[in-house]
Scaffold this motif. Sequence first.
Motif, PDB file in Angstrom:
ATOM      1  N   THR A 114       0.870  -1.255   0.096  1.00  0.00           N
ATOM      2  CA  THR A 114       0.114  -0.099  -0.032  1.00  0.00           C
ATOM      3  C   THR A 114       0.825   1.296  -0.019  1.00  0.00           C
ATOM      4  OG1 THR A 114      -0.191  -0.034   2.568  1.00  0.00           O
ATOM      5  CG2 THR A 114      -2.070  -1.111   0.982  1.00  0.00           C
ATOM      6  N   VAL A 115       2.250   1.211   0.342  1.00  0.00           N
ATOM      7  CA  VAL A 115       2.737   2.387   0.410  1.00  0.00           C
ATOM      8  C   VAL A 115       4.127   2.652  -0.308  1.00  0.00           C
ATOM      9  CG1 VAL A 115       4.011   4.038   2.331  1.00  0.00           C
ATOM     10  CG2 VAL A 115       2.054   2.679   3.173  1.00  0.00           C
ATOM     11  N   SER A 116       5.062   1.376  -0.001  1.00  0.00           N
ATOM     12  CA  SER A 116       6.121   1.433  -0.603  1.00  0.00           C
ATOM     13  C   SER A 116       6.484   1.062  -1.824  1.00  0.00           C
ATOM     14  CB  SER A 116       7.419   1.350   0.445  1.00  0.00           C
ATOM     15  OG  SER A 116       6.958  -0.167   0.897  1.00  0.00           O
ATOM     16  N   ALA A 117       5.583   0.221  -2.393  1.00  0.00           N
ATOM     17  CA  ALA A 117       6.101  -0.657  -3.655  1.00  0.00           C
ATOM     18  C   ALA A 117       6.024   0.381  -4.819  1.00  0.00           C
ATOM     19  CB  ALA A 117       4.994  -1.706  -3.956  1.00  0.00           C
ATOM     20  N   ALA A 118       5.060   1.299  -4.742  1.00  0.00           N
ATOM     21  CA  ALA A 118       5.208   2.527  -6.089  1.00  0.00           C
ATOM     22  C   ALA A 118       6.234   2.953  -6.316  1.00  0.00           C
ATOM     23  CB  ALA A 118       4.082   3.176  -5.755  1.00  0.00           C
ATOM     24  N   HIS A 119       7.319   3.172  -5.048  1.00  0.00           N
ATOM     25  CA  HIS A 119       8.504   3.880  -5.226  1.00  0.00           C
ATOM     26  C   HIS A 119       9.826   3.150  -5.119  1.00  0.00           C
ATOM     27  CE1 HIS A 119       6.117   7.144  -3.461  1.00  0.00           C
ATOM     28  NE2 HIS A 119       5.529   6.262  -2.645  1.00  0.00           N
ATOM     29  N   GLY A 120       9.624   1.948  -5.679  1.00  0.00           N
ATOM     30  CA  GLY A 120      10.913   1.176  -5.955  1.00  0.00           C
ATOM     31  C   GLY A 120      11.393   0.300  -4.658  1.00  0.00           C
ATOM     32  N   LEU A 121      12.692   0.003  -4.991  1.00  0.00           N
ATOM     33  CA  LEU A 121      13.334  -0.832  -3.979  1.00  0.00           C
ATOM     34  C   LEU A 121      13.875   0.092  -2.706  1.00  0.00           C
ATOM     35  CD1 LEU A 121      14.573  -3.412  -2.962  1.00  0.00           C
ATOM     36  CD2 LEU A 121      16.667  -2.940  -4.355  1.00  0.00           C
ATOM     37  N   TRP A 122      14.477   1.281  -2.881  1.00  0.00           N
ATOM     38  CA  TRP A 122      15.543   1.550  -1.890  1.00  0.00           C
ATOM     39  C   TRP A 122      14.584   2.684  -1.149  1.00  0.00           C
ATOM     40  CZ3 TRP A 122      19.314  -1.032  -1.480  1.00  0.00           C
ATOM     41  CH2 TRP A 122      19.822  -1.538  -2.625  1.00  0.00           C
ATOM     42  N   ASP A 123      14.731   2.599   0.208  1.00  0.00           N
ATOM     43  CA  ASP A 123      13.912   3.180   1.157  1.00  0.00           C
ATOM     44  C   ASP A 123      14.144   4.864   1.152  1.00  0.00           C
ATOM     45  OD1 ASP A 123      12.389   3.202   3.616  1.00  0.00           O
ATOM     46  OD2 ASP A 123      14.331   3.933   4.656  1.00  0.00           O
ATOM     47  N   ALA A 124      15.563   5.407   0.510  1.00  0.00           N
ATOM     48  CA  ALA A 124      15.713   6.669   0.368  1.00  0.00           C
ATOM     49  C   ALA A 124      14.661   7.308  -0.471  1.00  0.00           C
ATOM     50  CB  ALA A 124      17.139   6.941  -0.284  1.00  0.00           C
ATOM     51  N   ASN A 125      14.106   6.492  -1.375  1.00  0.00           N
ATOM     52  CA  ASN A 125      13.101   6.971  -2.264  1.00  0.00           C
ATOM     53  C   ASN A 125      11.675   6.603  -1.800  1.00  0.00           C
ATOM     54  OD1 ASN A 125      14.997   8.039  -3.910  1.00  0.00           O
ATOM     55  ND2 ASN A 125      15.255   5.886  -4.983  1.00  0.00           N
ATOM     56  N   GLY A 126      11.496   5.986  -0.531  1.00  0.00           N
ATOM     57  CA  GLY A 126      10.257   5.666  -0.145  1.00  0.00           C
ATOM     58  C   GLY A 126       9.989   4.067  -0.426  1.00  0.00           C
ATOM     59  N   GLY A 127      10.911   3.490  -1.015  1.00  0.00           N
ATOM     60  CA  GLY A 127      10.678   2.138  -1.617  1.00  0.00           C
ATOM     61  C   GLY A 127      10.681   0.834  -0.507  1.00  0.00           C
ATOM     62  N   VAL A 128      10.467  -0.541  -0.914  1.00  0.00           N
ATOM     63  CA  VAL A 128      10.380  -1.441  -0.015  1.00  0.00           C
ATOM     64  C   VAL A 128      11.549  -2.041   0.860  1.00  0.00           C
ATOM     65  CG1 VAL A 128       8.382  -2.260  -1.537  1.00  0.00           C
ATOM     66  CG2 VAL A 128      10.823  -3.162  -1.988  1.00  0.00           C
ATOM     67  N   GLU A 129      12.754  -1.586   0.709  1.00  0.00           N
ATOM     68  CA  GLU A 129      13.892  -1.981   1.163  1.00  0.00           C
ATOM     69  C   GLU A 129      13.656  -2.246   2.723  1.00  0.00           C
ATOM     70  OE1 GLU A 129      18.233  -0.065   2.265  1.00  0.00           O
ATOM     71  OE2 GLU A 129      16.954   1.062   1.406  1.00  0.00           O
ATOM     72  N   TYR A 130      13.337  -1.365   3.589  1.00  0.00           N
ATOM     73  CA  TYR A 130      12.967  -1.503   5.068  1.00  0.00           C
ATOM     74  C   TYR A 130      11.930  -2.430   5.102  1.00  0.00           C
ATOM     75  CZ  TYR A 130      11.880  -0.036   9.765  1.00  0.00           C
ATOM     76  OH  TYR A 130      11.518  -0.156  11.143  1.00  0.00           O
ATOM     77  N   GLY A 131      11.007  -2.736   4.451  1.00  0.00           N
ATOM     78  CA  GLY A 131       9.701  -3.533   4.782  1.00  0.00           C
ATOM     79  C   GLY A 131      10.369  -5.087   4.443  1.00  0.00           C
ATOM     80  N   VAL A 132      11.223  -5.191   3.349  1.00  0.00           N
ATOM     81  CA  VAL A 132      11.797  -6.506   2.769  1.00  0.00           C
ATOM     82  C   VAL A 132      12.607  -7.019   4.003  1.00  0.00           C
ATOM     83  CG1 VAL A 132      13.483  -7.680   1.405  1.00  0.00           C
ATOM     84  CG2 VAL A 132      11.605  -6.215   0.408  1.00  0.00           C
ATOM     85  N   CYS A 133      13.606  -6.036   4.610  1.00  0.00           N
ATOM     86  CA  CYS A 133      14.450  -6.137   5.562  1.00  0.00           C
ATOM     87  C   CYS A 133      13.800  -6.944   6.818  1.00  0.00           C
ATOM     88  CB  CYS A 133      15.443  -5.101   5.992  1.00  0.00           C
ATOM     89  SG  CYS A 133      16.479  -4.774   4.613  1.00  0.00           S
ATOM     90  N   ILE A 134      12.696  -6.144   7.318  1.00  0.00           N
ATOM     91  CA  ILE A 134      12.023  -6.542   8.464  1.00  0.00           C
ATOM     92  C   ILE A 134      11.258  -7.931   8.223  1.00  0.00           C
ATOM     93  CG2 ILE A 134       9.931  -6.064   9.898  1.00  0.00           C
ATOM     94  CD1 ILE A 134      10.648  -3.229   9.645  1.00  0.00           C
ATOM     95  N   ALA A 135      10.852  -8.180   7.030  1.00  0.00           N
ATOM     96  CA  ALA A 135      10.064  -9.547   6.965  1.00  0.00           C
ATOM     97  C   ALA A 135      11.005 -10.769   6.795  1.00  0.00           C
ATOM     98  CB  ALA A 135       9.074  -9.266   5.467  1.00  0.00           C
ATOM     99  N   VAL A 136      12.243 -10.341   5.896  1.00  0.00           N
ATOM    100  CA  VAL A 136      13.378 -11.351   6.008  1.00  0.00           C
ATOM    101  C   VAL A 136      13.921 -11.900   7.217  1.00  0.00           C
ATOM    102  CG1 VAL A 136      15.439 -12.020   5.027  1.00  0.00           C
ATOM    103  CG2 VAL A 136      13.794 -10.930   3.613  1.00  0.00           C
ATOM    104  N   VAL A 137      14.075 -10.695   8.144  1.00  0.00           N
ATOM    105  CA  VAL A 137      14.649 -11.049   9.336  1.00  0.00           C
ATOM    106  C   VAL A 137      13.662 -11.945  10.450  1.00  0.00           C
ATOM    107  CG1 VAL A 137      15.358 -10.394  11.715  1.00  0.00           C
ATOM    108  CG2 VAL A 137      16.146  -9.248   9.705  1.00  0.00           C
ATOM    109  N   ALA A 138      12.562 -11.582  10.347  1.00  0.00           N
ATOM    110  CA  ALA A 138      11.290 -12.272  10.900  1.00  0.00           C
ATOM    111  C   ALA A 138      11.145 -13.844  10.530  1.00  0.00           C
ATOM    112  CB  ALA A 138       9.957 -11.683  10.869  1.00  0.00           C
ATOM    113  N   LEU A 139      11.301 -14.011   9.269  1.00  0.00           N
ATOM    114  CA  LEU A 139      11.178 -15.272   8.652  1.00  0.00           C
ATOM    115  C   LEU A 139      12.354 -16.103   8.894  1.00  0.00           C
ATOM    116  CD1 LEU A 139       9.875 -17.194   6.816  1.00  0.00           C
ATOM    117  CD2 LEU A 139      10.878 -16.074   4.791  1.00  0.00           C
ATOM    118  N   ALA A 140      13.549 -15.494   8.969  1.00  0.00           N
ATOM    119  CA  ALA A 140      14.680 -16.029   9.229  1.00  0.00           C
ATOM    120  C   ALA A 140      14.825 -16.592  10.589  1.00  0.00           C
ATOM    121  CB  ALA A 140      16.008 -15.332   8.830  1.00  0.00           C
ATOM    122  N   ILE A 141      14.408 -15.904  11.568  1.00  0.00           N
ATOM    123  CA  ILE A 141      14.256 -16.286  12.980  1.00  0.00           C
ATOM    124  C   ILE A 141      13.055 -17.296  13.103  1.00  0.00           C
ATOM    125  CG2 ILE A 141      13.689 -15.424  15.226  1.00  0.00           C
ATOM    126  CD1 ILE A 141      14.684 -12.605  14.625  1.00  0.00           C
TER     127      ILE A 141
END
Length: 182
Positions: A114-141
Motif C-alpha cells: 500500500t505504501v512503498s511498492a510504488a517507490h521502487g526498492l530503496w528506502d531513500a526513495n520511499g521504497g520497499v527496502e525497509y519492509g523487505v528487511c523486516i520481513a526477511v529477518v522475521a522469517l529467518a528467525i
Amino acid sequence: MKIADQLRASPGPAAEVTARRSVSAGDAGLLLIRITFGLLMAGHGCQKLFGIFGGEGLTATGKGFAALGYSPGKVYAAIGGGSEFLGGLGLALGLFTPLAAAALIGVMINAMVTVSAAHGLWDANGGVEYGVCIAVVALAIAAIGPGRLALDRPFRWGKGGWREAAFALCLGGIGAAIVLSL
C-alpha cells in the motif's frame, strides 16, 4: 578402542551436561538479534498504539490509515500497531516465535503493497527496502528458531525449521491478503 570407534562414540553423561549448560556465541548472537529487532518493532507498534516514542497515537495513525484506503482507519491502525507490538515482543522473548514472525511479515506485506511498492526498492526513495528487511529477518528467525535462550525452547516450534518458516510466511501472507482484500 580404535580411533574410528572413538569418533563414532557418543560423549559420556558429563560431556552432555556441560554441553547443555554452555551458551554458544551463536546463542548469544541470536538473542541479541531477537532482543534488538523485537524491541524496536514493539516500540514501532507503541508509536501507533499509544503515541509514545515520538509516535502520533491511535487516532492520528488511524487517520493516516484511512487516507491509504483502510476503513475504518482506526481499526486497521490498531491491527497494524498491535501486530508490530505483539510480534516484536514475541520475537524479543522467543515466545510463540512462528506466530510473532507471521504478525510482522503480514504487516510488512501490507506496508509494502500500500505504501512503498510504488517507490521502487530503496528506502531513500520511499521504497520497499525497509519492509523487505523486516520481513526477511522475521522469517529467518522462524526458520532458525529462537535459540537456546528463549521461552519457546521447550516446545517443538522452539527449534525452528522448514515447517515453522512456512507457517510464518503462509500465515503472514494470508493475513495480509485478507486485509488487502477488505
